[in-house]
Design an enzyme around this catalytic site. Structure first.
Site, PDB file in Angstrom:
ATOM      1  CG  HIS A 217      -0.341   0.060   2.542  1.00 14.54           C
ATOM      2  ND1 HIS A 217       0.250   1.189   3.062  1.00 14.54           N
ATOM      3  CD2 HIS A 217      -0.229  -0.896   3.505  1.00 14.54           C
ATOM      4  CE1 HIS A 217       0.689   0.947   4.274  1.00 14.54           C
ATOM      5  NE2 HIS A 217       0.421  -0.308   4.577  1.00 14.54           N
ATOM      6  CB  CYS A 243       1.715  -3.417   5.156  1.00 18.38           C
ATOM      7  SG  CYS A 243       0.188  -4.153   5.784  1.00 18.38           S
TER       8      CYS A 243
END
Length: 267
Positions: A217, A243
């Site tokens: 992301h 992430c």
């Protein structure tokens, strides 16, 4: 009298000549013997060298050791399965920070491990933090898209049909909130334009999942959609909660172009 002297002279010549030939023959024999000895020694040395080359040095197999850490369920136990399937029998449970001997890196998101009693089992790689993973046959040269992230370099490389088409600085998780390593794939139906996590007071754009809660992301945004500049400046260093953070344009490219099933390799 003259006849006798002639005979004696001839005999002397014969004796002297014969002695010289004998000496020469002996000298030749000595030289030949020495030459044979040298050749024999050379042959011995060559055989010795060849035998040394043939000797296989038995190297100990490289050992890969990770550490169990439950950063998802947070119950402090990490299950080891009999097969590479969470519906199979649980044969052992590691505790947080327990060492794990890694045998194989397997798709998609698994390690084959060895227990202290010699039994082998399978562990979800999201629960194993490690500096290195066992080698595998997957690479960026396969057909289609492949995303390769190197945690040491903090660089994401995107390949298509074996050709590098995009490269970018990125940020993986910190050691306490590690990004799992291994073989993954872009998961079906797991992508979106925006998310926000109240617990971290951070959101992100253009997220794409590669294993459960782990995503590609953008750099973090505030709840009202503004980039958090101090977090953006951390690109290129471990900074996330697990992430892989990317510049907005790179995250958008993945969101718009990388199909489900594409290979993801994290080292």
């Amino acid at each position: 009298m003259r006849k006798n002297l002639a005979i004696i002279f001839i005999l002397l010549i014969f004796i002297v000549t014969g002695c010289k030939e004998n000496v020469l023959e002996q000298s030749s024999i000595i030289e030949t013997t020495k030459a044979d000895e040298i050749e024999d020694q050379k042959a011995i040395e060559i055989d010795k060298e060849q035998n040394e080359e043939k000797e296989v040095v038995k190297e100990e197999p490289e050992v890969f050791v990770g550490q169990a850490l439950d950063t998802i369920d947070k119950d402090g136990f990490i299950e080891v399965y009999e097969e590479k399937n969470k519906k199979s029998n649980i044969i052992y449970k590691f505790k947080d920070y327990e060492e794990v001997k890694l045998l194989e890196t397997l798709p998609y998101g698994w390690f084959k491990v060895m227990l202290e009693d010699g039994r082998e089992g399978y562990v979800d790689s999201r629960y194993i933090r490690t500096k290195e993973i066992p080698p595998h046959e997957f690479n960026e040269k396969i057909e289609g898209y492949v995303l390769v992230f190197n945690t040491d370099e903090q660089i994401l490389r995107i390949y298509k049909d074996g050709e590098l088409i995009k490269e970018s600085l990125a940020s993986s998780g910190t050691w306490d909130h590690f990004t799992p390593k291994g073989i993954f794939e872009i998961e079906e139906g797991r992508r979106g334009k925006w998310f926000y996590t109240p617990r971290f007071k951070q959101g992100g754009k253009y997220w794409v999942g590669f294993k459960g809660t782990y995503l590609f992301h953008s750099v973090p945004f505030t709840e009202d959609g503004k980039i958090i500049e101090e977090e953006k400046e951390k690109l290129g260093t471990p900074a996330s909660h697990g992430c892989i953070r990317l510049p907005v344009d790179v995250a958008k490219y993945i969101y718009e172009n990388i199909p489900a099933g594409s290979l993801v390799l994290i080292y």
